[in-house]
Write an enzyme that holds these catalytic residues in place. Structure first.
Site, PDB file in Angstrom:
ATOM      1  N   ASP A  20       0.825  -1.220   0.000  1.00  0.00           N
ATOM      2  CA  ASP A  20       0.000   0.000   0.000  1.00  0.00           C
ATOM      3  C   ASP A  20       0.859   1.270   0.000  1.00  0.00           C
ATOM      4  O   ASP A  20       1.970   1.271   0.530  1.00  0.00           O
ATOM      5  CB  ASP A  20      -0.901  -0.024   1.249  1.00  0.00           C
ATOM      6  CG  ASP A  20      -2.048   0.975   1.147  1.00  0.00           C
ATOM      7  OD1 ASP A  20      -2.365   1.424   0.029  1.00  0.00           O
ATOM      8  OD2 ASP A  20      -2.623   1.297   2.205  1.00  0.00           O
ATOM      9  N   TRP A  25       2.689   8.016  -2.862  1.00  0.00           N
ATOM     10  CA  TRP A  25       4.073   8.165  -3.330  1.00  0.00           C
ATOM     11  C   TRP A  25       4.079   9.002  -4.623  1.00  0.00           C
ATOM     12  O   TRP A  25       4.896   9.910  -4.778  1.00  0.00           O
ATOM     13  CB  TRP A  25       4.673   6.780  -3.573  1.00  0.00           C
ATOM     14  CG  TRP A  25       6.104   6.757  -4.004  1.00  0.00           C
ATOM     15  CD1 TRP A  25       7.197   6.657  -3.193  1.00  0.00           C
ATOM     16  CD2 TRP A  25       6.601   6.811  -5.348  1.00  0.00           C
ATOM     17  NE1 TRP A  25       8.348   6.647  -3.953  1.00  0.00           N
ATOM     18  CE2 TRP A  25       8.014   6.742  -5.282  1.00  0.00           C
ATOM     19  CE3 TRP A  25       6.001   6.913  -6.608  1.00  0.00           C
ATOM     20  CZ2 TRP A  25       8.829   6.768  -6.412  1.00  0.00           C
ATOM     21  CZ3 TRP A  25       6.809   6.940  -7.737  1.00  0.00           C
ATOM     22  CH2 TRP A  25       8.204   6.873  -7.633  1.00  0.00           C
ATOM     23  N   ASN A  68     -11.041  -2.678  -5.028  1.00  0.00           N
ATOM     24  CA  ASN A  68     -10.270  -1.733  -5.846  1.00  0.00           C
ATOM     25  C   ASN A  68     -10.912  -1.422  -7.203  1.00  0.00           C
ATOM     26  O   ASN A  68     -10.491  -0.493  -7.894  1.00  0.00           O
ATOM     27  CB  ASN A  68      -8.824  -2.219  -6.043  1.00  0.00           C
ATOM     28  CG  ASN A  68      -7.967  -2.082  -4.800  1.00  0.00           C
ATOM     29  OD1 ASN A  68      -7.067  -2.893  -4.555  1.00  0.00           O
ATOM     30  ND2 ASN A  68      -8.208  -1.060  -3.986  1.00  0.00           N
ATOM     31  N   TRP A  69     -11.970  -2.159  -7.577  1.00  0.00           N
ATOM     32  CA  TRP A  69     -12.695  -1.831  -8.820  1.00  0.00           C
ATOM     33  C   TRP A  69     -13.379  -0.480  -8.719  1.00  0.00           C
ATOM     34  O   TRP A  69     -13.810   0.084  -9.734  1.00  0.00           O
ATOM     35  CB  TRP A  69     -13.740  -2.901  -9.132  1.00  0.00           C
ATOM     36  CG  TRP A  69     -13.173  -4.260  -9.380  1.00  0.00           C
ATOM     37  CD1 TRP A  69     -13.188  -5.314  -8.503  1.00  0.00           C
ATOM     38  CD2 TRP A  69     -12.499  -4.738 -10.567  1.00  0.00           C
ATOM     39  NE1 TRP A  69     -12.565  -6.413  -9.065  1.00  0.00           N
ATOM     40  CE2 TRP A  69     -12.141  -6.088 -10.327  1.00  0.00           C
ATOM     41  CE3 TRP A  69     -12.168  -4.156 -11.795  1.00  0.00           C
ATOM     42  CZ2 TRP A  69     -11.468  -6.857 -11.280  1.00  0.00           C
ATOM     43  CZ3 TRP A  69     -11.500  -4.932 -12.733  1.00  0.00           C
ATOM     44  CH2 TRP A  69     -11.162  -6.257 -12.472  1.00  0.00           C
TER      45      TRP A  69
HETATM   46  C1  IPE Z   1      -5.436  -2.634   0.150  1.00  0.00           C
HETATM   47  O1  IPE Z   1      -5.137  -1.305  -0.013  1.00  0.00           O
HETATM   48  C2  IPE Z   1      -5.394  -3.357  -1.165  1.00  0.00           C
HETATM   49  C3  IPE Z   1      -4.087  -3.474  -1.798  1.00  0.00           C
HETATM   50  C4  IPE Z   1      -2.966  -3.017  -1.335  1.00  0.00           C
HETATM   51  C5  IPE Z   1      -4.068  -4.194  -3.041  1.00  0.00           C
HETATM   52  P1  IPE Z   1      -6.253  -0.190  -0.216  1.00  0.00           P
HETATM   53  O2  IPE Z   1      -5.529   1.079  -0.444  1.00  0.00           O
HETATM   54  O3  IPE Z   1      -7.221  -0.606  -1.256  1.00  0.00           O
HETATM   55  O4  IPE Z   1      -6.999  -0.190   1.187  1.00  0.00           O
HETATM   56  P2  IPE Z   1      -7.832   0.948   1.909  1.00  0.00           P
HETATM   57  O5  IPE Z   1      -8.853   1.451   0.930  1.00  0.00           O
HETATM   58  O6  IPE Z   1      -6.866   2.006   2.299  1.00  0.00           O
HETATM   59  O7  IPE Z   1      -8.426   0.281   3.101  1.00  0.00           O
HETATM   60  C1  IPE Z   2      -1.744   0.146  -3.228  1.00  0.00           C
HETATM   61  O1  IPE Z   2      -1.479   1.508  -3.287  1.00  0.00           O
HETATM   62  C2  IPE Z   2      -1.984  -0.465  -4.584  1.00  0.00           C
HETATM   63  C3  IPE Z   2      -3.366  -0.889  -4.809  1.00  0.00           C
HETATM   64  C4  IPE Z   2      -4.345  -0.802  -3.959  1.00  0.00           C
HETATM   65  C5  IPE Z   2      -3.665  -1.451  -6.123  1.00  0.00           C
HETATM   66  P1  IPE Z   2      -2.643   2.571  -3.291  1.00  0.00           P
HETATM   67  O2  IPE Z   2      -2.999   2.869  -4.712  1.00  0.00           O
HETATM   68  O3  IPE Z   2      -3.764   2.161  -2.434  1.00  0.00           O
HETATM   69  O4  IPE Z   2      -1.894   3.824  -2.680  1.00  0.00           O
HETATM   70  P2  IPE Z   2      -2.525   4.888  -1.697  1.00  0.00           P
HETATM   71  O5  IPE Z   2      -3.046   4.157  -0.510  1.00  0.00           O
HETATM   72  O6  IPE Z   2      -3.600   5.613  -2.437  1.00  0.00           O
HETATM   73  O7  IPE Z   2      -1.369   5.778  -1.348  1.00  0.00           O
HETATM   74 MG    MG Z   3      -4.128   2.419  -0.452  1.00  0.00          MG
END
Ligand code: IPE
Ligand code: IPE
Ligand code: MG
Length: 239
Positions: A20, A25, A68-69
């Site tokens: 995450d 970043w 994530n969708w």
């Molecule tokens: C969890 O991170 C899923 C992955 C790292 C693939 P998210 O960024 O989706 O989680 P939340 O929304 O902060 O809980």
């Molecule tokens: C994790 O990084 C990757 C996925 C969930 C696919 P994020 O995209 O959630 O990064 P933040 O949490 O927005 O910084």
């Molecule tokens: Mg995240």
């Protein structure tokens, strides 16, 4: 505690990571979120290699959740493209890396091309001993629903009886069948929650939360997480 020949305690057999912080970043650098995912994929290569050097047998990584969708179509397709590239490179370097790749998650929602690539990667790497589990379109709740349905189907087909169901049997219906539970789960990025990751398997995992964003996560950060793990006193409900 098992010792290696350098007198360091042996690393956990199974480490899981919630990768995450990619978006933050990228934001810090004024870049699009996909640039963060791209940097995150590079980090995964470095960390997977380091796990291999340390002798970690299973590495499970959360790459894309069932939630994530909800992200923009642009971001989702960017992540899918990166996954595709990662798997193509893994196939290309398979003999050099010698890592078995498995997928946890409902792959039916992925494009037919990506599904085919996943199947091919799994099949061609199945004899290697070190294993990386990619969680794609993965949700811990979804995994349990999937397992409950599969068990119910076996009952309906007369192959199982409801009263036969035990914790061990249920575990064989999960995506993680045959993989031991992770001893250590690491979440970088500063968030302190599971976000639907390995809900069943993490019953007694040690969580280490770290304040580093995933693209910046270094092999030394992994060493620190493992050191922290070794300081924990695991009781499993005992005294
Ligand atoms: C969890 O991170 C899923 C992955 C790292 C693939 P998210 O960024 O989706 O989680 P939340 O929304 O902060 O809980
Ligand atoms: C994790 O990084 C990757 C996925 C969930 C696919 P994020 O995209 O959630 O990064 P933040 O949490 O927005 O910084
Ligand atoms: Mg995240």
């Amino acid at each position: 505690m098992a010792l290696t020949n350098t007198n360091k305690p042996a690393p956990p057999e199974h480490i899981a990571i919630i990768m995450d912080g990619n978006g933050r970043w990228a934001k810090q650098r004024g870049l699009p979120r996909t640039a963060g995912h791209s940097a995150g994929a590079e980090t995964l290569r470095r960390i997977a290699k380091h796990c291999n050097t340390l002798g970690v047998k299973y590495l499970t990584v959360y790459a894309f959740s069932t939630e994530n969708w909800k992200r923009s179509q642009e971001e989702v397709s960017g992540i899918m493209k990166l996954l595709r590239r990662y798997l193509e490179e893994s196939l290309r370097d398979m003999e050099k890396n010698q890592v078995r790749i498995r997928f946890f998650g409902d792959l039916t929602r992925l494009s037919p091309e990506l599904q085919q690539l996943c199947r091919e990667t799994e099949a061609r790497s199945q004899d290697y001993k070190v294993q990386m589990n990619f969680c794609i379109n993965y949700g811990g709740r979804d995994e349990m629903v999937h397992a409950a349905r599969a068990f119910a189907a076996d009952v309906a087909a007369g192959m199982r009886k409801p009263e036969e169901l035990t914790e061990d049997l249920l575990a064989t219906y999960l995506y993680s069948a045959d993989v031991p539970d992770p001893e250590l789960i690491i979440r970088p990025s500063g968030e302190q929650r599971t976000s639907n990751f390995l809900l069943w398997q993490s019953a007694y995992s040690e969580y280490v939360f770290m304040n580093v964003l995933w693209p910046d996560f270094s092999p030394e950060d992994l060493d620190r997480a493992i050191e922290e793990y070794h300081r924990r006193n695991r009781r499993f409900g005992g005294t």
